[in-house]
Design a protein around this motif. Structure first.
Motif, PDB file in Angstrom:
ATOM      1  N   GLY A   1       0.624  -1.361  -0.079  1.00  0.00           N
ATOM      2  CA  GLY A   1      -0.167   0.050   0.045  1.00  0.00           C
ATOM      3  C   GLY A   1       0.807   1.294  -0.296  1.00  0.00           C
ATOM      4  O   GLY A   1       1.715   1.299   0.471  1.00  0.00           O
ATOM      5  N   GLY A   2       0.102   2.311  -0.406  1.00  0.00           N
ATOM      6  CA  GLY A   2       0.932   3.612  -0.312  1.00  0.00           C
ATOM      7  C   GLY A   2       2.191   3.663  -1.327  1.00  0.00           C
ATOM      8  O   GLY A   2       2.956   4.788  -0.878  1.00  0.00           O
TER       9      GLY A   2
ATOM     10  N   THR B   1      -1.483   5.189  -7.668  1.00  0.00           N
ATOM     11  CA  THR B   1      -2.210   6.155  -8.169  1.00  0.00           C
ATOM     12  C   THR B   1      -1.756   7.386  -8.567  1.00  0.00           C
ATOM     13  O   THR B   1      -1.900   8.074  -9.840  1.00  0.00           O
ATOM     14  CB  THR B   1      -3.491   6.486  -7.148  1.00  0.00           C
TER      15      THR B   1
ATOM     16  N   ILE C   1      -2.141   8.506 -12.419  1.00  0.00           N
ATOM     17  CA  ILE C   1      -2.613   9.720 -13.160  1.00  0.00           C
ATOM     18  C   ILE C   1      -1.533  10.776 -13.780  1.00  0.00           C
ATOM     19  O   ILE C   1      -1.988  11.090 -14.859  1.00  0.00           O
ATOM     20  CB  ILE C   1      -3.032  10.662 -11.866  1.00  0.00           C
TER      21      ILE C   1
ATOM     22  N   GLN D   1     -11.309   2.529  -4.005  1.00  0.00           N
ATOM     23  CA  GLN D   1     -11.187   3.375  -3.438  1.00  0.00           C
ATOM     24  C   GLN D   1     -11.260   4.940  -4.425  1.00  0.00           C
ATOM     25  O   GLN D   1     -11.513   5.831  -3.578  1.00  0.00           O
ATOM     26  CB  GLN D   1      -9.631   4.014  -2.918  1.00  0.00           C
TER      27      GLN D   1
ATOM     28  N   ASN E   1      -9.475   6.678  -5.922  1.00  0.00           N
ATOM     29  CA  ASN E   1      -8.558   7.947  -5.916  1.00  0.00           C
ATOM     30  C   ASN E   1      -8.272   8.489  -7.107  1.00  0.00           C
ATOM     31  O   ASN E   1      -7.881   9.676  -7.406  1.00  0.00           O
ATOM     32  CB  ASN E   1      -7.135   7.365  -5.031  1.00  0.00           C
TER      33      ASN E   1
ATOM     34  N   SER F   1     -10.953  10.877  -8.055  1.00  0.00           N
ATOM     35  CA  SER F   1     -11.221  11.962  -7.564  1.00  0.00           C
ATOM     36  C   SER F   1     -10.039  12.713  -7.716  1.00  0.00           C
ATOM     37  O   SER F   1     -10.043  14.081  -7.759  1.00  0.00           O
ATOM     38  CB  SER F   1     -11.265  11.731  -5.948  1.00  0.00           C
ATOM     39  N   GLY F   2      -8.759  12.029  -8.021  1.00  0.00           N
ATOM     40  CA  GLY F   2      -7.577  13.062  -8.304  1.00  0.00           C
ATOM     41  C   GLY F   2      -7.563  13.545  -9.530  1.00  0.00           C
ATOM     42  O   GLY F   2      -7.006  14.606  -9.744  1.00  0.00           O
TER      43      GLY F   2
ATOM     44  N   PRO G   1      -4.442  -2.176  -3.654  1.00  0.00           N
ATOM     45  CA  PRO G   1      -3.221  -2.292  -3.147  1.00  0.00           C
ATOM     46  C   PRO G   1      -3.523  -3.926  -2.447  1.00  0.00           C
ATOM     47  O   PRO G   1      -3.730  -4.171  -1.404  1.00  0.00           O
ATOM     48  CB  PRO G   1      -3.095  -1.610  -1.644  1.00  0.00           C
TER      49      PRO G   1
ATOM     50  N   PRO H   1      -3.799  16.504  -6.379  1.00  0.00           N
ATOM     51  CA  PRO H   1      -5.041  15.618  -6.257  1.00  0.00           C
ATOM     52  C   PRO H   1      -6.152  16.605  -5.483  1.00  0.00           C
ATOM     53  O   PRO H   1      -7.425  16.393  -5.773  1.00  0.00           O
ATOM     54  CB  PRO H   1      -4.897  14.306  -5.477  1.00  0.00           C
TER      55      PRO H   1
END
Ligand SMILES: Nc1ncnc2c1ncn2[C@@H]1O[C@H](COP(=O)(O)OP(=O)(O)OP(=O)(O)O)[C@@H](O)[C@H]1O
Ligand SMILES: Nc1ncnc2c1ncn2[C@@H]1O[C@H](COP(=O)(O)OP(=O)(O)OP(=O)(O)O)[C@@H](O)[C@H]1O
Ligand SMILES: [Mg+2]
Ligand SMILES: [Mg+2]
Lengths: 256, 256
Positions: free
Chosen positions: B12-13, B17, B21, B42, B44, B47-48, B128, B223
């Motif tokens: 994760g992380g 994303t 993008i 999620q 992301n 929304s980003g 993830p 984002p």
């Protein structure tokens, strides 16, 4: 009896494992007998304490499958007072198990109920998903501790996590509380960090821990030595922050 | 025909994303028509780019369920040449679908095959986890691009990802390649960063991108304005790095 905390956030990389390892270690250092349960198929909590991949070792999946009693998968660690129930890649199988509804979600609770009397705290590290593993942890837990990076994508996930919390309370665990929201990898020098933190404090109020965890490279180095931060570098800002968090969690427990 | 890249890493992380993008945007800026597909519940990536939660909007899950043709869920974005196929929380349902073996894994490939001729690149952002969503992306993809933080836990996950790659090749997608390993949030000032990078270069050799993405707060700020970095702050180190990455991916495509 003990208090079971699930360290949960479906957003990836927010510091769930780092918090699970170092909160558990700091509680043990305060002479509070603690069990760390690795409920993530990535097994980062296990390897972060020096328990590398070992398919022959007893683990959480074998206990969930009732192949072994849970106690057979509890191992002492280098730190007195801290025990580990290690994970395995096989845990990913839990998500595909087609057991009957109602049994799937309560497997972990059944396992941890047999261990509750041996520890004051049980800390469960969860994977970055609202999957059956995380669901099991929320059903078994008394409260959830939510590590949160103060960044935009982290904000996005909050409402989804709170909706999941509501449905777990309604279906399986009516007394599930929020232990607190913990700001991790916090950099107060950036506007983004401060703005998101303000936003989260407005949303969660008292439930935001007073302790924040700063970004500190020593926290990222410690797992490569298989040690919690307080054994790797006790004087680091990371070690101080997690010892502070443990004090807050203990004080919260005493005042309940 | 187009090249489909799955941006994958179960850790994760690590910047999946952010990479999806900004690589997609940088390709579009180089006048290469690109589609970004948000395959993470999620959402992301959606929304980003400014596409907030909207249950009424056409999305990837409806296309996978064949409720709408894929083309009905393709939206233009603020950046000319960049289109988005938005995600939805409902995507989490894909993991619980009990469709017949063989159909579950190829849903996304069927959907993207109807769009291949409209774009030069299709970039798929993954969750993830090595779950059915990520599996669908690996089956549909020509290659996988693996963002990697140069930290200890990231190293741990590499072998699991490579094993998954082998089984996807054997069962569904024999020509699936590794587009490259991308070092993200890279801080060359720390020993940890340099040591892990050395370790990864020894393991992946030529398949490590020459471009590395530095830690740059502007990438985390963009984002929250619903913009890719090149529209938010073109002169930032983050924007330069992703434009550089796009050049490398285009050059790689031309030399194939
Ligand atoms: N306060 C911190 N300062 C610096 N590095 C940190 C800090 N907390 C965590 N890290 C590092 O950041 C990365 C992500 O943290 P960690 O793996 O604990 O997150 P996670 O939420 O458990 O991730 P996942 O979603 O994959 O389970 C790790 O490499 C970790 O070492
Ligand atoms: N190079 C970078 N510099 C600074 N911040 C970054 C960078 N790349 C990503 N970030 C930030 O770090 C966090 C994690 O990145 P991101 O969400 O893209 O990772 P991810 O792999 O997609 O996470 P998940 O596993 O949850 O899908 C985000 O808040 C993002 O804004
Ligand atoms: Mg973790
Ligand atoms: Mg992501």
């Amino acid at each position: 009896p003990s208090r079971i905390l699930a360290i949960t956030n479906q957003k990836g990389g927010v510091g769930k494992t780092t918090t699970a390892i170092n909160l558990a270690a700091s509680l043990a250092a305060a002479e509070v007998p603690t069990l760390l349960v690795d409920c993530d198929p990535q097994c980062n909590a296990s390897s972060g304490l020096g328990f590398g991949r070992d398919p022959a070792r007893a683990n959480l999946y074998a206990a969930l499958r009732e192949e072994i009693p849970a106690r057979a998968a509890v191992f002492p660690t280098e730190l007195e007072g801290l025990s580990l129930l290690p994970g395995t890649r096989d845990l990913v199988g839990v998500n595909f198990d087609l057991q009957a509804e109602g049994e799937r979600e309560t497997q972990l609770r059944r396992v941890l109920d047999t261990l509750r009397d041996d520890f004051a705290f049980i800390i469960v590290d969860c994977p970055p998903a609202l999957d059956l593993l995380t669901l099991n942890a929320l059903v078994a837990a008394d409260a959830l501790l939510v590590p949160m990076q103060c960044e935009y994508f982290a904000l996005e996930g909050v409402s989804q996590l709170m909706e999941t919390l509501e449905s777990v309370r309604a279906a399986w665990n009516p007394t599930l509380e929020i232990e607190g929201v913990l700001f991790t990898q916090y950099d107060e020098r950036t506007n983004l960090g401060r703005q998101v933190a303000e936003n989260l404090r407005a949303h969660f109020g008292e439930r935001v821990f007073k302790t924040t965890i700063p970004r500190n490279v020593r926290l990222a180095e410690a797992p490569s030595h298989g040690k919690p931060i307080l054994l790797y570098d006790l004087r680091s800002r990371g070690a101080e922050a997690y010892l502070q968090l443990a004090k807050e969690v203990i004080a919260h427990e005493q005042s309940r």
